[in-house]
Write a protein that holds these residues in place. Structure first.
Motif, PDB file in Angstrom:
ATOM      1  N   GLU A 134       0.854  -1.183   0.000  1.00 19.21           N
ATOM      2  CA  GLU A 134       0.000   0.000   0.000  1.00 19.21           C
ATOM      3  C   GLU A 134       0.897   1.243   0.000  1.00 19.21           C
ATOM      4  O   GLU A 134       1.237   1.790   1.050  1.00 19.21           O
ATOM      5  CB  GLU A 134      -0.939   0.003   1.205  1.00 19.21           C
ATOM      6  CG  GLU A 134      -1.941   1.148   1.180  1.00 19.21           C
ATOM      7  CD  GLU A 134      -2.560   1.343  -0.194  1.00 19.21           C
ATOM      8  OE1 GLU A 134      -2.109   2.261  -0.918  1.00 19.21           O
ATOM      9  OE2 GLU A 134      -3.460   0.573  -0.545  1.00 19.21           O
TER      10      GLU A 134
ATOM     11  N   GLU B 216       0.427   4.200  -0.523  1.00 20.27           N
ATOM     12  CA  GLU B 216      -0.146   5.409   0.054  1.00 20.27           C
ATOM     13  C   GLU B 216       0.495   5.746   1.407  1.00 20.27           C
ATOM     14  O   GLU B 216       0.702   6.905   1.744  1.00 20.27           O
ATOM     15  CB  GLU B 216      -1.652   5.238   0.225  1.00 20.27           C
ATOM     16  CG  GLU B 216      -2.337   6.468   0.824  1.00 20.27           C
ATOM     17  CD  GLU B 216      -3.777   6.193   1.205  1.00 20.27           C
ATOM     18  OE1 GLU B 216      -4.017   5.141   1.827  1.00 20.27           O
ATOM     19  OE2 GLU B 216      -4.632   7.027   0.898  1.00 20.27           O
ATOM     20  N   HIS B 217       0.837   4.707   2.185  1.00 18.68           N
ATOM     21  CA  HIS B 217       1.436   4.940   3.495  1.00 18.68           C
ATOM     22  C   HIS B 217       2.761   5.696   3.371  1.00 18.68           C
ATOM     23  O   HIS B 217       3.039   6.628   4.140  1.00 18.68           O
ATOM     24  CB  HIS B 217       1.661   3.616   4.225  1.00 18.68           C
ATOM     25  CG  HIS B 217       0.399   2.841   4.474  1.00 18.68           C
ATOM     26  ND1 HIS B 217      -0.775   3.437   4.861  1.00 18.68           N
ATOM     27  CD2 HIS B 217       0.132   1.514   4.376  1.00 18.68           C
ATOM     28  CE1 HIS B 217      -1.714   2.515   5.012  1.00 18.68           C
ATOM     29  NE2 HIS B 217      -1.194   1.342   4.716  1.00 18.68           N
TER      30      HIS B 217
ATOM     31  N   PHE C 118       3.744   7.577   0.801  1.00 17.12           N
ATOM     32  CA  PHE C 118       3.541   8.913   0.268  1.00 17.12           C
ATOM     33  C   PHE C 118       2.973   9.849   1.333  1.00 17.12           C
ATOM     34  O   PHE C 118       3.335  11.029   1.399  1.00 17.12           O
ATOM     35  CB  PHE C 118       2.616   8.846  -0.954  1.00 17.12           C
ATOM     36  CG  PHE C 118       3.323   8.421  -2.210  1.00 17.12           C
ATOM     37  CD1 PHE C 118       3.754   9.361  -3.139  1.00 17.12           C
ATOM     38  CD2 PHE C 118       3.589   7.087  -2.452  1.00 17.12           C
ATOM     39  CE1 PHE C 118       4.417   8.970  -4.287  1.00 17.12           C
ATOM     40  CE2 PHE C 118       4.251   6.676  -3.602  1.00 17.12           C
ATOM     41  CZ  PHE C 118       4.673   7.627  -4.524  1.00 17.12           C
ATOM     42  N   ARG C 119       2.096   9.336   2.181  1.00 19.59           N
ATOM     43  CA  ARG C 119       1.574  10.165   3.269  1.00 19.59           C
ATOM     44  C   ARG C 119       2.693  10.508   4.259  1.00 19.59           C
ATOM     45  O   ARG C 119       2.770  11.638   4.754  1.00 19.59           O
ATOM     46  CB  ARG C 119       0.439   9.433   3.986  1.00 19.59           C
ATOM     47  CG  ARG C 119      -0.867   9.396   3.196  1.00 19.59           C
ATOM     48  CD  ARG C 119      -1.965   8.734   3.999  1.00 19.59           C
ATOM     49  NE  ARG C 119      -3.228   8.734   3.286  1.00 19.59           N
ATOM     50  CZ  ARG C 119      -4.108   9.727   3.280  1.00 19.59           C
ATOM     51  NH1 ARG C 119      -3.841  10.840   3.965  1.00 19.59           N
ATOM     52  NH2 ARG C 119      -5.251   9.640   2.616  1.00 19.59           N
ATOM     53  N   ALA C 120       3.553   9.532   4.540  1.00 19.50           N
ATOM     54  CA  ALA C 120       4.669   9.777   5.451  1.00 19.50           C
ATOM     55  C   ALA C 120       5.610  10.840   4.886  1.00 19.50           C
ATOM     56  O   ALA C 120       6.162  11.669   5.628  1.00 19.50           O
ATOM     57  CB  ALA C 120       5.425   8.482   5.718  1.00 19.50           C
TER      58      ALA C 120
ATOM     59  N   LEU D 261       4.870  13.360   3.282  1.00 23.92           N
ATOM     60  CA  LEU D 261       4.285  14.700   3.388  1.00 23.92           C
ATOM     61  C   LEU D 261       4.192  15.190   4.830  1.00 23.92           C
ATOM     62  O   LEU D 261       3.743  16.315   5.070  1.00 23.92           O
ATOM     63  CB  LEU D 261       2.891  14.702   2.750  1.00 23.92           C
ATOM     64  CG  LEU D 261       2.842  14.370   1.247  1.00 23.92           C
ATOM     65  CD1 LEU D 261       1.405  14.317   0.767  1.00 23.92           C
ATOM     66  CD2 LEU D 261       3.642  15.375   0.435  1.00 23.92           C
ATOM     67  N   VAL D 262       4.609  14.372   5.793  1.00 24.84           N
ATOM     68  CA  VAL D 262       4.533  14.762   7.196  1.00 24.84           C
ATOM     69  C   VAL D 262       5.453  15.936   7.486  1.00 24.84           C
ATOM     70  O   VAL D 262       5.070  16.940   8.082  1.00 24.84           O
ATOM     71  CB  VAL D 262       4.864  13.572   8.120  1.00 24.84           C
ATOM     72  CG1 VAL D 262       5.046  14.033   9.561  1.00 24.84           C
ATOM     73  CG2 VAL D 262       3.766  12.520   8.030  1.00 24.84           C
TER      74      VAL D 262
ATOM     75  N   TRP E 252      11.354  13.680   7.108  1.00 25.44           N
ATOM     76  CA  TRP E 252      10.855  12.368   6.687  1.00 25.44           C
ATOM     77  C   TRP E 252      10.937  12.226   5.161  1.00 25.44           C
ATOM     78  O   TRP E 252      11.272  11.157   4.649  1.00 25.44           O
ATOM     79  CB  TRP E 252       9.412  12.183   7.146  1.00 25.44           C
ATOM     80  CG  TRP E 252       9.277  11.873   8.602  1.00 25.44           C
ATOM     81  CD1 TRP E 252      10.120  12.231   9.603  1.00 25.44           C
ATOM     82  CD2 TRP E 252       8.205  11.139   9.210  1.00 25.44           C
ATOM     83  NE1 TRP E 252       9.665  11.780  10.812  1.00 25.44           N
ATOM     84  CE2 TRP E 252       8.484  11.105  10.602  1.00 25.44           C
ATOM     85  CE3 TRP E 252       7.051  10.544   8.742  1.00 25.44           C
ATOM     86  CZ2 TRP E 252       7.636  10.463  11.500  1.00 25.44           C
ATOM     87  CZ3 TRP E 252       6.201   9.908   9.634  1.00 25.44           C
ATOM     88  CH2 TRP E 252       6.489   9.867  11.004  1.00 25.44           C
TER      89      TRP E 252
ATOM     90  N   LYS F 208      -4.476   2.077  -3.191  1.00 20.29           N
ATOM     91  CA  LYS F 208      -5.234   3.318  -3.127  1.00 20.29           C
ATOM     92  C   LYS F 208      -4.620   4.415  -3.991  1.00 20.29           C
ATOM     93  O   LYS F 208      -5.175   5.518  -4.083  1.00 20.29           O
ATOM     94  CB  LYS F 208      -5.332   3.792  -1.674  1.00 20.29           C
ATOM     95  CG  LYS F 208      -6.156   2.857  -0.800  1.00 20.29           C
ATOM     96  CD  LYS F 208      -6.235   3.359   0.628  1.00 20.29           C
ATOM     97  CE  LYS F 208      -7.043   2.408   1.499  1.00 20.29           C
ATOM     98  NZ  LYS F 208      -7.107   2.846   2.922  1.00 20.29           N
ATOM     99  N   MET F 209      -3.471   4.114  -4.626  1.00 21.17           N
ATOM    100  CA  MET F 209      -2.870   5.084  -5.533  1.00 21.17           C
ATOM    101  C   MET F 209      -3.675   5.134  -6.834  1.00 21.17           C
ATOM    102  O   MET F 209      -4.323   4.146  -7.211  1.00 21.17           O
ATOM    103  CB  MET F 209      -1.414   4.706  -5.827  1.00 21.17           C
ATOM    104  CG  MET F 209      -0.538   4.595  -4.584  1.00 21.17           C
ATOM    105  SD  MET F 209      -0.380   6.142  -3.671  1.00 21.17           S
ATOM    106  CE  MET F 209       0.656   7.068  -4.811  1.00 21.17           C
TER     107      MET F 209
END
Length: 389
Positions: free
Chosen positions: A24, A26-27, A29-31, A33-34, A38, A83-84
């Protein structure tokens, strides 16, 4: 007290981020953007190497698929299994492009050449990097074909095959419907190998042709346009009648035939097993059977049945009378794809885990795209390199 050095913080962060599951993206890519630290860690080439080594086989991130010949071409869609967003498909100058294979971070698509041309070409496309290479088709007249793309880098572990040399293998029944032919293209030389044939000079092939004509009256042994199995320099594909298996030996540039474990089955696919042996998955009744071709120290080979899975209890159907089909496999993760009137499902053979990866459709040969998809490309990489990081 002085704050810990940045290098220590980055090391601890990297150890945490290494544990994010690759199936996944998405995990990740979200990280990224933190915060910028990171992002810097995730875009570091050393982290990406460690991440691939930590998780092993590349995960499934998308699907292409082939339809049967008379069904035409599938929709221009590269379906994401995460989810991408879906990968955008390359455009074609003419009718729908025909996907043929996905392997080692690349997709192989047959499409028309430039505007106004009437010749077909192969496109070797890397969906992650966007790299595209046009390969001319071999000078062989054919009536039905299959093809494969695979990495040609010496010693590659196939965890990160973006860029580097590749090969394209072409296997087809000639336009007379009698001979099976094969040739291989090398990106390093830019030429196709001398074609080899399987025909009247092969006793087992002649017997197969005679059996097919005797049993069916007119059907000839056409190459089955399904995804092939690649094991080292050996490429395995099937003929349409009786599921006969043909092996192309790239090292010796020759073709030979192998009998399948069973003829009286339907919905078959070739696959690569965990021990790098040739696998054969098929459906009989409501059960999925998986066989492995074992070769002993003396070179003798036999088919060994290694798994039987009852599908009624784990794969949903809408119409109880619907017959499920096995339509592909995912290498490195020990999984097969099953199509029913409820959708497309992937079954992990060891765990028995089942998940739905796409809706109902006319699936014939599923082409899984497997690759580590990390935030190291395009704009995010530019941000990670910014002076203020």
């Amino acid at each position: 007290m002085a704050p810990p050095p940045t290098e220590l913080i980055d090391d601890v962060t990297a150890e945490i981020l290494l544990r994010l599951p690759p199936d996944e993206p998405e995990h990740l890519f979200r990280a990224a953007l933190v915060c910028k630290p990171w992002l810097r860690v995730l875009c570091n080439p050393d982290f990406r190497r460690r991440y691939r080594a930590f998780h092993g086989a590349p995960p499934l991130v998308g699907l292409l698929h082939r339809l049967q010949v008379l069904q035409g071409s599938p929709a221009d869609r590269f379906a994401s299994t995460t989810k991408m967003p879906d990968f955008p498909r390359p455009s074609s100058h003419g009718p729908h492009a025909v996907p043929l294979d996905c392997r080692h971070g690349r997709a192989l698509i047959q499409m028309w050449g430039s505007v106004g041309e009437t010749r077909l070409v192969y496109l070797v496309w890397d969906p992650v990097t966007g790299d595209r290479r046009v390969v001319p088709m071999p000078d062989i007249d054919w009536v039905i074909q299959t093809a494969a793309v695979f990495c040609a880098a010496d010693g590659c572990d196939h965890l990160d095959c973006h860029g580097g040399p590749f090969r394209v293998a072409f296997m087809a029944t000639d336009d007379d419907g009698v001979h099976v032919k094969a040739s291989v293209y090398s990106s390093e030389t830019g030429v196709w190998s001398t074609p080899v044939s399987l025909g009247s000079d092969c006793e087992c092939y002649v017997k197969h042709v005679e059996d097919v004509i005797r049993e069916h009256g007119y059907h000839l042994p056409y190459v089955h346009p399904r995804r092939v199995a690649v094991i080292g320099d050996e490429i395995y594909f099937t003929l349409r009648e009786n599921h006969a298996i043909v092996k192309y030996d790239g090292g010796n540039n020759c073709l030979s035939m192998i009998n399948p474990p069973s003829h009286s089955v339907y919905g078959i696919t070739l696959m690569v097993m965990d021990d790098s042996s040739l696998g054969f998955a098929c459906i009989e009744g409501s059960s999925l059977y998986v066989w492995s071709r074992k070769v002993n120290s003396e070179g003798a080979a036999e088919w060994v049945q290694c798994r039987v899975i009852e599908l009624k209890t784990i794969v949903p159907v809408v119409d109880p009378g619907h017959v499920p089909l096995v339509v592909g496999s995912a290498e490195g993760v020990g999984a097969v794809f099953i199509s029913t009137d409820a959708g497309l499902f992937i079954i992990e053979l060891k765990s028995g885990r089942v998940r739905k990866v796409d809706g109902p459709g006319d699936y014939f040969s599923v082409l899984p795209y497997m690759s580590f998809y990390t935030p190291d490309r395009g704009r995010l990489l530019s941000l990670a390199r910014a002076d203020d990081l």
